[in-house]
Design a protein around this motif. Structure first.
Motif, PDB file in Angstrom:
ATOM      1  N   HIS A  81     -10.113 -11.864  -5.729  1.00  0.00           N
ATOM      2  CA  HIS A  81     -10.863 -12.090  -4.484  1.00  0.00           C
ATOM      3  C   HIS A  81     -11.546 -10.821  -3.994  1.00  0.00           C
ATOM      4  O   HIS A  81     -12.666 -10.863  -3.494  1.00  0.00           O
ATOM      5  CB  HIS A  81      -9.927 -12.651  -3.406  1.00  0.00           C
ATOM      6  N   GLN A  82     -10.868  -9.679  -4.146  1.00  0.00           N
ATOM      7  CA  GLN A  82     -11.490  -8.439  -3.681  1.00  0.00           C
ATOM      8  C   GLN A  82     -12.711  -8.112  -4.532  1.00  0.00           C
ATOM      9  O   GLN A  82     -13.719  -7.626  -4.030  1.00  0.00           O
ATOM     10  CB  GLN A  82     -10.478  -7.282  -3.710  1.00  0.00           C
ATOM     11  N   ARG A  91       9.005  -0.388 -10.299  1.00  0.00           N
ATOM     12  CA  ARG A  91       9.438  -0.990  -9.038  1.00  0.00           C
ATOM     13  C   ARG A  91       8.653  -2.275  -8.825  1.00  0.00           C
ATOM     14  O   ARG A  91       7.620  -2.292  -8.140  1.00  0.00           O
ATOM     15  CB  ARG A  91       9.191  -0.051  -7.853  1.00  0.00           C
ATOM     16  N   PRO A  92       9.100  -3.363  -9.453  1.00  0.00           N
ATOM     17  CA  PRO A  92       8.334  -4.617  -9.371  1.00  0.00           C
ATOM     18  C   PRO A  92       8.439  -5.260  -7.995  1.00  0.00           C
ATOM     19  O   PRO A  92       9.287  -6.121  -7.761  1.00  0.00           O
ATOM     20  CB  PRO A  92       8.994  -5.471 -10.460  1.00  0.00           C
ATOM     21  N   LEU A  93       7.568  -4.848  -7.083  1.00  0.00           N
ATOM     22  CA  LEU A  93       7.607  -5.354  -5.709  1.00  0.00           C
ATOM     23  C   LEU A  93       6.243  -5.897  -5.288  1.00  0.00           C
ATOM     24  O   LEU A  93       5.197  -5.328  -5.628  1.00  0.00           O
ATOM     25  CB  LEU A  93       8.025  -4.241  -4.747  1.00  0.00           C
ATOM     26  N   GLY A  94       6.308  -6.950  -4.489  1.00  0.00           N
ATOM     27  CA  GLY A  94       5.092  -7.596  -4.019  1.00  0.00           C
ATOM     28  C   GLY A  94       4.215  -6.664  -3.209  1.00  0.00           C
ATOM     29  O   GLY A  94       2.980  -6.752  -3.257  1.00  0.00           O
ATOM     30  N   THR A  95       4.824  -5.786  -2.466  1.00  0.00           N
ATOM     31  CA  THR A  95       4.044  -4.879  -1.630  1.00  0.00           C
ATOM     32  C   THR A  95       3.106  -4.018  -2.491  1.00  0.00           C
ATOM     33  O   THR A  95       1.953  -3.795  -2.139  1.00  0.00           O
ATOM     34  CB  THR A  95       4.988  -4.045  -0.724  1.00  0.00           C
ATOM     35  N   HIS A  96       3.579  -3.568  -3.650  1.00  0.00           N
ATOM     36  CA  HIS A  96       2.706  -2.769  -4.540  1.00  0.00           C
ATOM     37  C   HIS A  96       1.677  -3.675  -5.229  1.00  0.00           C
ATOM     38  O   HIS A  96       0.528  -3.287  -5.402  1.00  0.00           O
ATOM     39  CB  HIS A  96       3.537  -2.056  -5.609  1.00  0.00           C
ATOM     40  N   ALA A  97       2.114  -4.859  -5.643  1.00  0.00           N
ATOM     41  CA  ALA A  97       1.221  -5.764  -6.381  1.00  0.00           C
ATOM     42  C   ALA A  97      -0.005  -6.117  -5.531  1.00  0.00           C
ATOM     43  O   ALA A  97      -1.141  -6.110  -6.017  1.00  0.00           O
ATOM     44  CB  ALA A  97       1.976  -7.028  -6.779  1.00  0.00           C
ATOM     45  N   ASN A  98       0.215  -6.412  -4.257  1.00  0.00           N
ATOM     46  CA  ASN A  98      -0.902  -6.778  -3.384  1.00  0.00           C
ATOM     47  C   ASN A  98      -1.857  -5.615  -3.179  1.00  0.00           C
ATOM     48  O   ASN A  98      -3.080  -5.772  -3.246  1.00  0.00           O
ATOM     49  CB  ASN A  98      -0.367  -7.258  -2.031  1.00  0.00           C
ATOM     50  N   LYS A  99      -1.284  -4.443  -2.912  1.00  0.00           N
ATOM     51  CA  LYS A  99      -2.154  -3.292  -2.613  1.00  0.00           C
ATOM     52  C   LYS A  99      -2.914  -2.842  -3.860  1.00  0.00           C
ATOM     53  O   LYS A  99      -4.117  -2.596  -3.815  1.00  0.00           O
ATOM     54  CB  LYS A  99      -1.305  -2.126  -2.089  1.00  0.00           C
ATOM     55  N   HIS A 100      -2.195  -2.710  -4.963  1.00  0.00           N
ATOM     56  CA  HIS A 100      -2.852  -2.207  -6.169  1.00  0.00           C
ATOM     57  C   HIS A 100      -3.889  -3.212  -6.671  1.00  0.00           C
ATOM     58  O   HIS A 100      -4.964  -2.837  -7.132  1.00  0.00           O
ATOM     59  CB  HIS A 100      -1.812  -1.900  -7.252  1.00  0.00           C
ATOM     60  N   GLY A 101      -3.563  -4.513  -6.548  1.00  0.00           N
ATOM     61  CA  GLY A 101      -4.510  -5.552  -6.956  1.00  0.00           C
ATOM     62  C   GLY A 101      -5.802  -5.449  -6.156  1.00  0.00           C
ATOM     63  O   GLY A 101      -6.906  -5.547  -6.703  1.00  0.00           O
ATOM     64  N   ARG A 102      -5.689  -5.214  -4.881  1.00  0.00           N
ATOM     65  CA  ARG A 102      -6.876  -5.132  -4.028  1.00  0.00           C
ATOM     66  C   ARG A 102      -7.727  -3.910  -4.390  1.00  0.00           C
ATOM     67  O   ARG A 102      -8.952  -4.000  -4.500  1.00  0.00           O
ATOM     68  CB  ARG A 102      -6.419  -5.046  -2.568  1.00  0.00           C
ATOM     69  N   ALA A 103      -7.055  -2.770  -4.582  1.00  0.00           N
ATOM     70  CA  ALA A 103      -7.789  -1.546  -4.947  1.00  0.00           C
ATOM     71  C   ALA A 103      -8.500  -1.746  -6.286  1.00  0.00           C
ATOM     72  O   ALA A 103      -9.652  -1.347  -6.467  1.00  0.00           O
ATOM     73  CB  ALA A 103      -6.829  -0.363  -5.017  1.00  0.00           C
ATOM     74  N   LEU A 104      -7.798  -2.387  -7.210  1.00  0.00           N
ATOM     75  CA  LEU A 104      -8.360  -2.653  -8.541  1.00  0.00           C
ATOM     76  C   LEU A 104      -9.625  -3.518  -8.433  1.00  0.00           C
ATOM     77  O   LEU A 104     -10.671  -3.202  -9.005  1.00  0.00           O
ATOM     78  CB  LEU A 104      -7.292  -3.351  -9.383  1.00  0.00           C
ATOM     79  N   GLY A 105      -9.499  -4.620  -7.679  1.00  0.00           N
ATOM     80  CA  GLY A 105     -10.631  -5.553  -7.562  1.00  0.00           C
ATOM     81  C   GLY A 105     -11.840  -4.864  -6.965  1.00  0.00           C
ATOM     82  O   GLY A 105     -12.985  -5.051  -7.412  1.00  0.00           O
ATOM     83  N   ASP A 106     -11.610  -4.018  -5.969  1.00  0.00           N
ATOM     84  CA  ASP A 106     -12.698  -3.300  -5.317  1.00  0.00           C
ATOM     85  C   ASP A 106     -13.345  -2.312  -6.296  1.00  0.00           C
ATOM     86  O   ASP A 106     -14.569  -2.274  -6.431  1.00  0.00           O
ATOM     87  CB  ASP A 106     -12.123  -2.552  -4.105  1.00  0.00           C
TER      88      ASP A 106
END
Ligand code: FAD
Length: 454
Positions: free
Chosen positions: A18-19, A300-315
């Motif tokens: 989406h990002q 550290r398989p955590l949702g907090t990292h997955a959401n943030k890193h995914g957004r930075a990646l998409g951008d």
């Protein structure tokens, strides 16, 4: 038109997808995004599954942030039930289980890390014995609710593993009226220091959990292919159900043999924008993350990292400049059952990490209260603080305590994020009123005591 192919349609993959569309639209770029997902759920909160199992959430639909239909409506080409089995990074193609080939310009790997089932949990055909399973997906959650129902109150559950998921599942099973044994190879909540882990162990035991520390499971007792008990190196326990929560492993097998570097454990190490190789990007549980404090790569398989890193990646992929600048190893959970309530949180390094990094840690545990002592809200809390003797830099904080204890960790995480000292934590402006804190917040008392010790 740049063709982006995303593998995995949960937190990391969908944040990225989406990002990427948003940034491309903003920058006037032509971008198509296809997402391949082997399962049949998208964008759901695995974090909520234990609370659904416990009865806090009635409808699993509430755990789904965006359905496949909503993703399609917002412009993504989403293919459910489509598993990538091979990638050719030179030809820039991905092959799926039915043989179909997808060409891409940019590949995003967001495949997560499925839960591990050790050999002792598996039938010869590789599936788990009846009554045995993990807690990872919405399907797992539904299956456990059915098994709880079928087994009925008074049935006995053995939980193998006492990390976050193990503790959350122990809470769920107790609250459903089941008897619970927790077996753990090390100690309860092994990511905590011993003195803090002891407090969690005590809460579990006081709630009626049979807790066995230092137990290595060696096999199951079976009646046909249904579990009836668990054997470990120090004993056996009858069991109607066995929850296995011993960790997760990155789903990156389809990248083996390509030029994409993987760690020994199969994890990817993306840069802050998500790049792992030419034309290949990754984020989420299939990756390690960079810990800012000691500059170490950790899993550290955590949702907090997955959401943030995914957004930075998409951008970044769509021409933006957002970046994921690592983490400070912050996490939180709670155990609330059998008349017990403890919030459990940590941020920063462990003592072992600090010593391995060549630091000289000063450590102190402080006990205090979550609110002014005369208020009904006041609950006990224990706080472990660690700082570096030479530089006074804050290195880590752990908390175990009643309501309001856990999220105090965020103030410490903010200091760690900026590389601040234990004095910064002791003297920064934290909110105070009697229902919420003492005049010197207990976190600041704990930091001040360590500062004085230095
Ligand atoms: C019980 C539980 C509680 C949790 N609680 C917390 C919490 O409180 N706080 C927190 O921060 N985190 C928590 N987490 C972790 C959090 O859920 C994960 O970090 C997050 O879901 C990771 O997102 P992801 O997109 O990287 O991976 P996933 O959510 O695992 O998604 C990966 C997707 O990729 C798909 N996939 C895999 N391989 C392929 C393939 N070859 N082809 C196509 N599709 C593929 C999978 O089917 C899956 O849908 C919890 C996890 C569990 C299980």
């Amino acid at each position: 038109m740049t063709r982006v192919l995303v593998v995995g349609a949960d937190a990391a993959g969908m944040s990225a997808a989406h990002q990427a569309l948003r940034t491309a639209r903003k920058n006037g770029r032509e971008l198509s995004v296809t997402v391949l997902e082997r399962g049949h759920h998208t964008s759901y909160s695995a974090c909520g599954i234990p609370y659904w199992m416990a009865g806090d959430v009635d409808d699993p639909g509430d755990l789904v942030a965006r359905s496949a239909h909503e993703h399609l409506a917002s412009g993504l080409d989403l293919r459910m039930g489509t598993e990538v089995v091979a990638v050719d990074t030179a030809a820039r193609t991905a092959t799926v289980a039915n043989g179909e080939v997808f060409a891409y310009d940019e590949l995003v790997v967001a495949t997560g890390a499925p839960a591990v089932l050790p050999d002792w949990a598996l039938r010869p055909d590789g599936t788990a014995y009846a009554g045995v399973g993990t807690v990872k997906t919405l399907d797992d959650g539904g299956a456990w609710l059915e098994r709880f129902e079928e087994a009925g109150p008074g049935a006995h559950v053995v939980v193998v593993g006492a990390g976050y998921v193990g503790v959350e599942v122990a809470e769920a099973a107790l609250r459903r009226g089941l008897g619970v044994t927790v077996l753990t190879r090390t100690r309860g909540m092994g990511m905590l220091e011993d003195e803090m882990s002891d407090l969690v162990n005590q809460a579990l035991v006081d709630a009626g959990v049979e807790l066995v520390l230092g137990a290595e499971v060696t096999g199951l007792e079976l009646d046909g292919d249904r579990v009836t008990g668990v054997r470990w190196d120090g004993g056996t326990r009858d069991a109607d159900l066995v929850v296995v929560s011993v960790g997760v492993r990155p789903a990156t097998d389809f990248l083996r043999g390509t030029d994409v570097p993987l760690t020994e454990g199969g994890a990817l190490r993306p840069d802050p924008h998500g790049r792992v190789a030419d034309g290949v990007w990754a984020a989420g549980d299939c990756c390690e993350v960079r810990r800012r404090i000691d500059d170490a790569w950790v899993f550290r398989p955590l949702g907090t990292h997955a959401n943030k890193h995914g957004r930075a990646l998409g951008d970044s992929l769509a021409g933006g400049s957002l970046s994921f600048e690592g983490m400070t190893d912050t996490s939180i959970t709670r155990f609330a059952a059998g008349g017990q309530y403890v919030e459990i949180a940590r941020t920063g390094l462990s003592r072992k990490d600090a010593e391995a990094a060549g630091l000289d840690p000063v450590v102190l545990v402080t006990e205090g209260s979550t609110a002014s002592g005369y208020m009904p809200e006041a609950d006990p809390v224990a706080i472990w603080v660690m700082a570096d003797r030479a530089t006074r830099r804050l290195l880590g904080v752990q908390l175990v305590g009643g309501r309001g204890a856990g999220k105090r960790v965020d103030a410490a995480a903010a200091v760690l994020w900026h590389g601040g000292t234990v004095d910064d934590l002791a003297w920064m402006d934290l909110a105070y009123a009697p229902p919420f804190a003492t005049a010197w917040d207990v976190l600041q008392v704990a930091a001040r005591r360590v500062a004085e010790r230095i």
